[in-house]
Motif scaffolding. Structure first.
Motif, PDB file in Angstrom:
ATOM      1  N   GLY A   3       6.421  -6.533  -3.572  1.00  0.00           N
ATOM      2  CA  GLY A   3       5.197  -6.039  -2.951  1.00  0.00           C
ATOM      3  C   GLY A   3       5.274  -4.564  -2.607  1.00  0.00           C
ATOM      4  N   ASN A   7       2.829  -1.813  -4.311  1.00  0.00           N
ATOM      5  CA  ASN A   7       2.009  -0.895  -3.521  1.00  0.00           C
ATOM      6  C   ASN A   7       2.347   0.553  -3.820  1.00  0.00           C
ATOM      7  OD1 ASN A   7       0.406  -2.774  -2.216  1.00  0.00           O
ATOM      8  ND2 ASN A   7       1.917  -3.089  -0.595  1.00  0.00           N
ATOM      9  N   ARG A  10       0.712   1.383  -7.151  1.00  0.00           N
ATOM     10  CA  ARG A  10      -0.739   1.455  -6.965  1.00  0.00           C
ATOM     11  C   ARG A  10      -1.134   2.760  -6.275  1.00  0.00           C
ATOM     12  NH1 ARG A  10      -3.561   0.508  -2.632  1.00  0.00           N
ATOM     13  NH2 ARG A  10      -1.841  -0.464  -1.528  1.00  0.00           N
ATOM     14  N   ILE A  11      -0.428   3.133  -5.236  1.00  0.00           N
ATOM     15  CA  ILE A  11      -0.746   4.367  -4.511  1.00  0.00           C
ATOM     16  C   ILE A  11      -0.448   5.590  -5.365  1.00  0.00           C
ATOM     17  CG2 ILE A  11      -0.032   5.779  -2.529  1.00  0.00           C
ATOM     18  CD1 ILE A  11       0.223   3.103  -0.985  1.00  0.00           C
ATOM     19  N   ASN A  68      -7.217  -0.310  -2.217  1.00  0.00           N
ATOM     20  CA  ASN A  68      -6.796  -1.660  -2.588  1.00  0.00           C
ATOM     21  C   ASN A  68      -7.985  -2.618  -2.694  1.00  0.00           C
ATOM     22  OD1 ASN A  68      -4.896  -3.513  -3.360  1.00  0.00           O
ATOM     23  ND2 ASN A  68      -4.277  -4.057  -1.289  1.00  0.00           N
TER      24      ASN A  68
END
Length: 127
Positions: A3, A7, A10-11, A68
């Motif tokens: 996770g 993240n 994604r960021i 998100n």
């Protein structure tokens, strides 16, 4: 751990596309961009409205990745954009090839993580 890496990826992609999209508007308006844009890449955009459309999509998808929300939609929109970026840096302008490869790998990782959202697109006989 997965996770945290998810993240982070994604960021990273969200910030990358948000800054690239904003940087494109500086080029459109004739201002000096804060990130250098290669002349080979800019020569491919014969019409400014194509660049406006692409950079607007990059900004929207960058924001979606950062907040998100609607991630499968953002990933689907970014897929042809990332393919064009990779092919451009692979065949025309080699200056940012490493970044394009990293960006493609990160995008593929996100597609893999959200693959269940895309499986219904591959149904042979939808209900």
């Amino acid at each position: 751990m997965k996770g945290l890496f998810l993240n982070g990826v994604r960021i990273f992609l969200g910030i990358l596309f948000l800054t690239a999209g904003i940087n494109g508007y500086f080029v459109i308006f004739g201002l000096e961009p804060f990130i250098s844009t290669s002349p080979q890449a800019m020569a491919l955009f014969e019409f400014d409205y194509l660049l406006v459309a692409e950079k607007s999509l990059e900004i929207i998808c960058g924001i979606l990745l950062l907040i998100n929300r609607y991630l499968p939609l953002a990933l689907a929109i970014l897929t042809p954009i990332i393919a064009n970026i990779l092919l451009l840096h692979l065949f025309v302008d080699h200056s940012l090839l490493i970044l394009a490869v990293v960006m493609t790998c990160f995008h593929c990782y996100l597609l893999y993580c959200y693959r269940n959202n895309f499986l219904s697109l591959l149904e042979k006989r939808p209900s």
